[in-house]
Design an enzyme around this catalytic site. Structure first.
Site, PDB file in Angstrom:
ATOM      1  N   VAL A 108       0.829  -1.205   0.000  1.00  0.00           N
ATOM      2  CA  VAL A 108       0.000   0.000   0.000  1.00  0.00           C
ATOM      3  C   VAL A 108       0.869   1.263   0.000  1.00  0.00           C
ATOM      4  O   VAL A 108       0.584   2.233  -0.708  1.00  0.00           O
ATOM      5  CB  VAL A 108      -0.962   0.001   1.203  1.00  0.00           C
ATOM      6  CG1 VAL A 108      -1.877   1.222   1.158  1.00  0.00           C
ATOM      7  CG2 VAL A 108      -1.790  -1.281   1.224  1.00  0.00           C
ATOM      8  N   GLY A 167     -10.950  -1.806   1.084  1.00  0.00           N
ATOM      9  CA  GLY A 167      -9.981  -1.373   0.069  1.00  0.00           C
ATOM     10  C   GLY A 167     -10.396  -0.126  -0.680  1.00  0.00           C
ATOM     11  O   GLY A 167     -10.557   0.939  -0.100  1.00  0.00           O
ATOM     12  N   ILE A 173     -13.161   0.682  -2.197  1.00  0.00           N
ATOM     13  CA  ILE A 173     -14.561   1.129  -2.150  1.00  0.00           C
ATOM     14  C   ILE A 173     -14.682   2.298  -1.177  1.00  0.00           C
ATOM     15  O   ILE A 173     -14.332   2.143  -0.013  1.00  0.00           O
ATOM     16  CB  ILE A 173     -15.501  -0.008  -1.689  1.00  0.00           C
ATOM     17  CG1 ILE A 173     -15.322  -1.259  -2.551  1.00  0.00           C
ATOM     18  CG2 ILE A 173     -16.943   0.461  -1.707  1.00  0.00           C
ATOM     19  CD1 ILE A 173     -16.131  -2.456  -2.048  1.00  0.00           C
ATOM     20  N   GLU A 181      -2.846 -13.841   5.292  1.00  0.00           N
ATOM     21  CA  GLU A 181      -1.994 -13.127   6.230  1.00  0.00           C
ATOM     22  C   GLU A 181      -1.013 -14.125   6.865  1.00  0.00           C
ATOM     23  O   GLU A 181      -1.258 -15.339   6.852  1.00  0.00           O
ATOM     24  CB  GLU A 181      -2.841 -12.501   7.353  1.00  0.00           C
ATOM     25  CG  GLU A 181      -3.901 -11.542   6.887  1.00  0.00           C
ATOM     26  CD  GLU A 181      -3.419 -10.098   6.851  1.00  0.00           C
ATOM     27  OE1 GLU A 181      -2.281  -9.837   7.280  1.00  0.00           O
ATOM     28  OE2 GLU A 181      -4.179  -9.241   6.356  1.00  0.00           O
ATOM     29  N   ASP A 220     -10.056 -10.039  10.751  1.00  0.00           N
ATOM     30  CA  ASP A 220      -9.813  -8.867   9.898  1.00  0.00           C
ATOM     31  C   ASP A 220     -11.137  -8.239   9.462  1.00  0.00           C
ATOM     32  O   ASP A 220     -11.335  -7.022   9.577  1.00  0.00           O
ATOM     33  CB  ASP A 220      -8.998  -9.331   8.679  1.00  0.00           C
ATOM     34  CG  ASP A 220      -9.002  -8.331   7.555  1.00  0.00           C
ATOM     35  OD1 ASP A 220      -8.193  -7.397   7.609  1.00  0.00           O
ATOM     36  OD2 ASP A 220      -9.819  -8.484   6.623  1.00  0.00           O
ATOM     37  N   LYS A 264     -13.223  -4.467  10.516  1.00  0.00           N
ATOM     38  CA  LYS A 264     -13.862  -3.534   9.584  1.00  0.00           C
ATOM     39  C   LYS A 264     -15.330  -3.314   9.972  1.00  0.00           C
ATOM     40  O   LYS A 264     -15.828  -2.188   9.959  1.00  0.00           O
ATOM     41  CB  LYS A 264     -13.761  -4.088   8.161  1.00  0.00           C
ATOM     42  CG  LYS A 264     -12.320  -4.234   7.683  1.00  0.00           C
ATOM     43  CD  LYS A 264     -12.229  -5.025   6.376  1.00  0.00           C
ATOM     44  CE  LYS A 264     -10.762  -5.255   5.993  1.00  0.00           C
ATOM     45  NZ  LYS A 264     -10.590  -6.247   4.901  1.00  0.00           N
TER      46      LYS A 264
END
Lengths: 428, 428
Positions: B15, B136, B138, B192, B203, B207
């Protein structure tokens, strides 16, 4: 920031009343989210005495929206009257001149006068926000202007007129011809007073022109949108397209190519199993493609009281929070003149024609295509009545000009009955 | 606003390098959109000498991200290291203490320390932006916090771990068992280092907790998320669900009910023809439901260099434009304590069990369901091996507690072999 943000709402139709209702229902929530109370000072509409679905007796009244825009107790002018000129434009200009931000749902106003209004607003140091003007409740202006601001946008596509999508999906589901479903839609109140705005693609074309301006940093150029409505779509084409794995949508496409800016609002075939192909009824969908983000798909109600008022209030809360940005995502003066692409990007095409039932007819058509430089991807010939045979062809990528050329050659063969139908297949 | 906005980027993994590339590739575009140039002053990562896919030689270097956050030539601290504690937290705190806004992709950090960090940031008058932390590319944080700010949110749902969705759709498409596809995903580098973060739902749960805080105005409560991973999903259940018209997704659902806040991240059945059901592979989808807007569906790449960097840059441009808002959409101090619902909202359930092949076995199961107050919507019994018969049941709406009760009753019947499988069917 604890002073209330005071709205003046011009236009108390569906969207205006929807906005009033949100302010009344969610006062505490809006204050919490906006950081200050959001209140309505005054309203304006054609008739004061009309029976309405919300109590407006506590608000000031103005017969003239221009007077509303100028009121000292109005911080934000909310323009929900509609119409590209006349009172909506005059009142928007008055609000800007008085140094007040404008929130509007008026796609026609901005599609035709966006550049001039944006320049005036930026000179006055105020913003014009128009989330409600495009795709109803879907926060697509925000996604494109803000969320995807780090992307060079490659293409924007959208099904943005719910009435057209309703008509097309109803034709397919019920097996009814266009004229019948059109009358149904009219009876249900789905059509604008001037139905050409819907079925002629004008309303959706306005929206596309606004998205293109933001996406490509060009001045709004609605007059450069290639417009084609759904009036000529037949139930035959809908059925045959389905047989070949496609659905027909009134699809807006804007893309910047080496040849210039392409803006098309026209019936297209899309794969039946794509998100656009699966879109049923009055729902809207916008597809945004950026060089970093790839493809983002947004779907939701494109019209109606609640969804459109939701978009209006999103803009109002942004203003309450002090978020400001250039109207089209960059200063209006920095927007480039849109140079329209004279040739649209190549695409596969769907062709339907009826051949006389004579030996060699199909060969003549295939030869005409070959002569026009068009190769065939798939072809189907259907069982036929006594003297004619329907033929469907999906071509490989070609241009609209080559297709037009091929159709002229078809006429010279003498084996094609009536006018062939050609519809672009958009690769989604 | 013509001074450049100077970034300090901590973390040069996928990233971080994606973000560097956007700044380098689109300098002119970012300046036009942000109203000022966006530049990188300095970076920090574990190894300075590592071979990277972008030239970072023109930037200052700090071994210590805390030192980076404090640099005088850094206006915005971009935290792309990851990890809920340690350097990411220390550097974020240092940036806030130095009065600098933070842009982060770190869902774990905010899921575990969001309240504390938001309070510190708001006290310091700076923002923390985290679009890249959820789904991500969106722009869902923006859609929810800003675009839908006029809505009381009813429900938020999402498929937000691409690896899990890849595993589930690959199992279905290739007919492979979980273990095989899990090893495939590991070999492809999709997992991961600690795969439990993915397949255990942690994960995605992070979110969901962030979305729930914004949606319902409650403090982030990751510890109140009911978590269940996909490890126990069998190819049998995927196939049987498909036979009944469903697909299995690792689905996050947050809703405020009369009983409190429900937050679940667990395998659910959804209709195969719904947008969630149609989601294939690593793509993410978030569904937002508001009282005015109805249902908004957002779909796009949930991970990867370009999409996640796109989200980072959207936040950066917001800061360049001077747009600021409370971290979770309202002041952190005004967020309510999340009171978890002890009972989840009723839903239909999918049940699969194997019965001994004896007369009356099915009747005993049906009786046990009836005794638990559960009525049957649909039932299928399959052809079977010599001594046992698989049975599928779709119930009408019931509660998880009643299902658990019924399963205990099944055991008492003596006709059910092994442990029955029960999966909630989310009504989308």
């Amino acid at each position: 920031m604890t002073d209330p943000l005071r709205l003046g709402i011009a236009g108390l139709g569906t969207v205006g009343i929807g906005t009033v209702k949100i302010v009344q229902r969610h006062a505490e929530m809006l204050a919490r989210r906006g950081g200050r109370p959001v209140v309505i000072s005054a309203v304006s509409a054609r008739s004061r005495s009309k029976n309405r679905d919300a109590d407006i007796s506590g608000y000031g009244w103005e017969d003239d929206p221009v007077a509303l825009a100028k009121r000292d107790d109005v911080d934000v002018f909310v323009e929900l009257m509609g119409g590209s000129d006349g009172p909506a434009k005059a009142a928007t200009e008055a609000a800007i001149a008085a140094g007040k931000p404008v929130v509007t749902a008026n796609k026609a106003l901005l599609a035709l006068h966006g550049q001039e209004l944006a320049e005036a607003a930026e000179a006055a140091g105020v913003s014009i926000r128009f989330e409600a003007a495009v795709a109803g409740g879907i926060p697509v202006i925000k996604a494109l202007t803000e969320g995807l601001a780090g992307n060079a946008i490659r293409r924007v596509m959208g099904v943005m007129n719910g009435t057209c999508n309703y008509i097309l999906t109803r034709m397919e589901d019920a097996g009814l011809p266009y004229e019948t479903v059109f009358e149904e839609a009219r009876a249900l109140g789905y059509l604008e007073a001037d139905p050409t705005l819907d079925v002629g693609g004008i309303d959706a074309g306005h929206k596309l022109a606004l998205l293109a301006a933001i996406a490509f940093g060009t001045r709004v150029a609605f007059d450069k949108v290639e417009l084609e409505g759904i009036e000529r779509i037949s139930i035959d084409d809908i059925r045959h397209a389905a047989d070949m794995g496609y659905r027909i949508k009134l699809l807006g496409v804007a893309q910047m190519t080496g040849r210039g800016l392409e803006q098309r609002m026209s019936p297209c075939l899309v794969p039946a199993d794509s998100p656009l192909g699966q879109l049923q009824g009055g729902t809207n969908m916008v597809v945004l493609e950026g060089d970093s983000v790839g493809q983002i798909v947004l779907r939701g109600a494109g019209a109606g009281e609640g969804p459109t008022a939701s978009a209006v209030m999103g803009d109002v809360i942004d203003i309450a929070r002090g978020c400001d940005l250039p109207i089209f995502g960059q200063l209006a003066a920095s927007l480039a003149e849109a140079v329209p692409a004279l040739v649209t990007a190549p695409a596969p095409y769907y062709l339907r024609m009826t051949l006389v039932d004579k030996p060699g007819a199909l060969a003549k058509v295939a030869t005409a295509l070959g002569d026009a430089g068009i190769s065939i991807d798939r072809m189907r010939q259907y069982g036929h009545s006594d003297t004619s045979a329907p033929v469907l062809i999906v071509t490989h990528r070609t241009t609209g000009a080559d297709i037009a050329h091929a159709i002229r050659r078809f006429e010279e063969t003498g084996v094609v009955l009536g006018a062939p139908v050609a519809i672009r297949i958009e690769e989604v």
